[in-house]
Enzyme design. Structure first.
Site, PDB file in Angstrom:
ATOM      1  N   ASP A  89      67.908  16.442  46.563  1.00 35.46           N
ATOM      2  CA  ASP A  89      67.819  17.614  45.696  1.00 35.46           C
ATOM      3  C   ASP A  89      66.869  17.368  44.541  1.00 35.46           C
ATOM      4  O   ASP A  89      66.688  16.253  44.092  1.00 35.46           O
ATOM      5  CB  ASP A  89      69.203  17.940  45.145  1.00 35.46           C
TER       6      ASP A  89
ATOM      7  N   LYS B 254      82.222  16.476  52.054  1.00 34.87           N
ATOM      8  CA  LYS B 254      80.872  16.054  52.447  1.00 34.87           C
ATOM      9  C   LYS B 254      80.548  14.701  51.837  1.00 34.87           C
ATOM     10  O   LYS B 254      80.055  13.800  52.524  1.00 34.87           O
ATOM     11  CB  LYS B 254      79.849  17.096  51.958  1.00 34.87           C
ATOM     12  N   ASN B 255      80.835  14.561  50.530  1.00 37.45           N
ATOM     13  CA  ASN B 255      80.415  13.346  49.836  1.00 37.45           C
ATOM     14  C   ASN B 255      81.272  12.130  50.186  1.00 37.45           C
ATOM     15  O   ASN B 255      81.006  11.031  49.714  1.00 37.45           O
ATOM     16  CB  ASN B 255      80.399  13.572  48.322  1.00 37.45           C
TER      17      ASN B 255
ATOM     18  N   ARG C 124      69.277  12.299  50.352  1.00 32.04           N
ATOM     19  CA  ARG C 124      69.290  11.102  49.520  1.00 32.04           C
ATOM     20  C   ARG C 124      70.408  10.121  49.903  1.00 32.04           C
ATOM     21  O   ARG C 124      70.258   8.908  49.766  1.00 32.04           O
ATOM     22  CB  ARG C 124      69.478  11.563  48.068  1.00 32.04           C
TER      23      ARG C 124
ATOM     24  N   ASP D 250      78.556  18.844  40.191  1.00 36.83           N
ATOM     25  CA  ASP D 250      78.325  19.718  41.349  1.00 36.83           C
ATOM     26  C   ASP D 250      79.142  21.013  41.282  1.00 36.83           C
ATOM     27  O   ASP D 250      79.049  21.850  42.180  1.00 36.83           O
ATOM     28  CB  ASP D 250      78.658  18.986  42.658  1.00 36.83           C
TER      29      ASP D 250
HETATM   30  C1  UD1 Z   1      76.579  11.639  44.257  1.00 34.53           C
HETATM   31  C2  UD1 Z   1      76.783  12.907  45.021  1.00 34.53           C
HETATM   32  C3  UD1 Z   1      76.189  14.090  44.254  1.00 34.53           C
HETATM   33  C4  UD1 Z   1      76.770  14.146  42.849  1.00 34.53           C
HETATM   34  C5  UD1 Z   1      76.623  12.797  42.156  1.00 34.53           C
HETATM   35  C6  UD1 Z   1      77.299  12.749  40.796  1.00 34.53           C
HETATM   36  C7  UD1 Z   1      76.763  12.223  47.327  1.00 34.53           C
HETATM   37  C8  UD1 Z   1      76.078  12.272  48.634  1.00 34.53           C
HETATM   38  N1  UD1 Z   1      76.135  12.810  46.304  1.00 34.53           N
HETATM   39  O1  UD1 Z   1      75.165  11.442  44.143  1.00 34.53           O
HETATM   40  O2  UD1 Z   1      76.507  15.281  44.963  1.00 34.53           O
HETATM   41  O3  UD1 Z   1      76.063  15.112  42.112  1.00 34.53           O
HETATM   42  O4  UD1 Z   1      77.194  11.760  42.961  1.00 34.53           O
HETATM   43  O5  UD1 Z   1      78.665  13.018  40.919  1.00 34.53           O
HETATM   44  O6  UD1 Z   1      77.852  11.704  47.193  1.00 34.53           O
HETATM   45  N2  UD1 Z   1      71.123   6.825  38.618  1.00 34.53           N
HETATM   46  C9  UD1 Z   1      70.206   5.940  38.134  1.00 34.53           C
HETATM   47  N3  UD1 Z   1      70.003   4.773  38.807  1.00 34.53           N
HETATM   48  C10 UD1 Z   1      70.676   4.468  39.953  1.00 34.53           C
HETATM   49  C11 UD1 Z   1      71.631   5.393  40.449  1.00 34.53           C
HETATM   50  C12 UD1 Z   1      71.835   6.576  39.754  1.00 34.53           C
HETATM   51  O7  UD1 Z   1      69.579   6.166  37.101  1.00 34.53           O
HETATM   52  O8  UD1 Z   1      70.457   3.410  40.530  1.00 34.53           O
HETATM   53  C13 UD1 Z   1      71.355   8.107  37.886  1.00 34.53           C
HETATM   54  C14 UD1 Z   1      70.962   9.302  38.726  1.00 34.53           C
HETATM   55  O9  UD1 Z   1      69.595   9.569  38.620  1.00 34.53           O
HETATM   56  C15 UD1 Z   1      71.810  10.397  38.114  1.00 34.53           C
HETATM   57  C16 UD1 Z   1      73.077   9.648  37.723  1.00 34.53           C
HETATM   58  O10 UD1 Z   1      72.738   8.268  37.676  1.00 34.53           O
HETATM   59  O11 UD1 Z   1      71.197  10.908  36.980  1.00 34.53           O
HETATM   60  C17 UD1 Z   1      74.234   9.841  38.669  1.00 34.53           C
HETATM   61  O12 UD1 Z   1      73.867   9.463  39.969  1.00 34.53           O
HETATM   62  P1  UD1 Z   1      74.906   8.979  41.036  1.00 34.53           P
HETATM   63  O13 UD1 Z   1      76.289   8.949  40.471  1.00 34.53           O
HETATM   64  O14 UD1 Z   1      74.385   7.732  41.635  1.00 34.53           O
HETATM   65  O15 UD1 Z   1      74.836  10.142  42.108  1.00 34.53           O
HETATM   66  P2  UD1 Z   1      74.576  10.050  43.657  1.00 34.53           P
HETATM   67  O16 UD1 Z   1      75.399   8.955  44.250  1.00 34.53           O
HETATM   68  O17 UD1 Z   1      73.126  10.075  43.932  1.00 34.53           O
END
Ligand code: UD1
Length: 417
Positions: A116, A22-23, A92, A305
């Site tokens: 989420d 999915k991701n 998201r 996850d």
């Molecule tokens: C992706 C996955 C999600 C998984 C996550 C971590 C998809 C669609 N989703 O989410 O299932 O749980 O990776 O492996 O691929 N953060 C910030 N600022 C930013 C970006 C992120 O503070 O600009 C923080 C987020 O709030 C979170 C952490 O960094 O606490 C990790 O986020 P990130 O790795 O970006 O996850 P996603 O890409 O949203």
């Protein structure tokens, strides 16, 4: 699907096959927007999030035709650079159209994301990186309006944290930028390497994806391409733990065990018998797990996850395990639900203490997100009596054929609409 009803106590036994991640596929769909023409993405799971992303693409002017496990995406020459709130708030990952649309159209209007309920999930790193590449942003009535009328330019970017989404957004933006973009402290997830492979098939020049330094040499245009999606390590790991929590044996095929090294290592430490081949894994669970401590970390660490499913497994261990969640500030709503089933778990800050109990008992529980829902089903497979997991539509966002696959392993599980 509204609720799932699970009757526990049957050790699972059998083989399941997983589809593409999915991701990864959600990002491939966005990447397709970078090149006009017809793309074909294969090994695609039929899940709700893929359908939502299909609607985002259609809003942008592309057409998506599903055919079994593949999608054909027809991308127009002039996309409409906009992602509306009603779709972005459902998922998201829609925020990834920002980089792609800015690169392709020089502008983007994207509603701020929902997704989420894991505590605050900002996108500051996405925006800072895109600003370094020459984009400007303003927020107008909940919509982020991005602009780069003369195109994006390459930049040296060093991420504060290896964010998956920020790495991907900057990668998507960089492939059509003028000059070279370096992304330092990049996320190293296999899904990012897979995205880069697809982009390179389109004619992009990306090196280093899958490591913490990615170099993107911008090109003036890309051509549509075909791509097979990397297998879903989270789906594979979830079925492995579904078998393990019942003391049964599950073989997962069409997967890449090397993408689950840490998770399989922890399962083995918890008393599972783990065997792997190049594209399969087999996990046999103990009567009761041995307690293990683990911490979620960016890849190749233990995947956040997979944490709820692992905590469900350890809830029946012979002793106390400690789990530390390092990725999200709040991902613990499911713990209250597991406690309703008799688990003895407490969360303190980012630490979770799991005191193993000999038995769980079936109850009505709320499957509040994709992985929480899956974890509660796993607990239900182990529990005495019947468990009803409500809000099960979350599970359908991430797992295709979840119920029939579990049934094929001998699970007593049904959909109750
Ligand atoms: C992706 C996955 C999600 C998984 C996550 C971590 C998809 C669609 N989703 O989410 O299932 O749980 O990776 O492996 O691929 N953060 C910030 N600022 C930013 C970006 C992120 O503070 O600009 C923080 C987020 O709030 C979170 C952490 O960094 O606490 C990790 O986020 P990130 O790795 O970006 O996850 P996603 O890409 O949203």
């Amino acid at each position: 699907m509204n609720s799932l009803v699970v009757t526990g106590g049957v050790p699972l036994d059998g083989t399941v096959q997983v589809l593409g991640a999915k991701n990864a596929v959600l990002k491939h769909m966005v990447a397709a927007l970078l090149a006009p023409g017809t793309h074909r993405i294969t090994n695609v799971p039929r899940i709700l999030d893929v359908e939502i992303m299909g609607k985002v693409l259609e809003h942008v002017g592309a057409t998506c035709a599903f055919d079994g496990d593949s999608i054909e995406i027809d991308v127009p020459i002039d996309p409409n650079p906009e992602a509306p709130l009603e779709l972005v708030r459902q998922m998201r990952a829609s925020i990834l159209v920002l980089g792609a649309l800015l690169a392709r159209c020089g502008e983007a209007r994207v509603a701020l994301p929902g997704g989420d309920d894991f505590g605050s999930r900002p996108i500051d790193m996405h925006l800072d990186g895109l600003r370094d590449m020459g984009a400007t942003f303003e927020l107008s009535h909940g919509v982020l309006v991005g602009s780069a009328p003369d195109g994006l330019r390459g930049a040296d970017i060093y991420l504060e944290f290896p964010s998956v989404g920020a790495t991907e957004n900057l990668l998507l933006a960089g492939v059509l930028a003028h000059g070279v973009t370096n992304i330092g402290n990049a996320a190293r997830e296999p899904e990012i390497a897979d995205l880069a492979a697809y982009l390179n098939q389109m004619g992009a020049k990306v090196e280093g994806a899958g490591t913490s330094t990615i170099t993107v040499r911008g090109v003036s245009g890309l051509t549509a391409a075909d791509h097979r999606t990397v297998p879903d390590r989270l789906e594979a790991g979830t079925y492995a733990l579904a078998g393990a929590i019942t003391g049964g044996r599950v073989r997962v095929e069409h997967c890449r065990p090397e993408h689950l090294r840490m998770e399989l290592q922890k399962m083995a430490a918890a008393g599972c018998q783990v065997e792997v081949g190049e594209s399969w894994l087999e996990v046999t669970g103990p009567d009761r797990p041995v307690p293990v401590d683990f911490a979620t970390l960016p890849y190749p660490g233990f995947h956040t996850d997979m944490h709820p499913q692992m905590v469900a497994f350890l809830s029946v261990a012979e002793g106390t395990s400690i789990m530390t969640e390092n990725i999200y500030a709040a991902r613990f709503r499911y713990i209250g639900e597991l406690s309703r089933m008799g688990a003895d778990i407490t969360a303190d800050g980012q630490h979770v203490v799991v005191r193993g109990v000999p038995t769980l008992s079936g109850a009505e529980v709320d499957g509040c997100d994709i992985r929480a829902g899956a974890a509660l089903v796993l607990a239900g497979l182990r529990a005495r009596g019947s468990t009803r997991v409500t809000e099960a539509h979350h599970i359908a966002r991430g797992y295709s054929g979840f119920v029939p696959k579990l049934q094929s392993l001998g699970a007593q599980i049904d959909i109750d609409a």
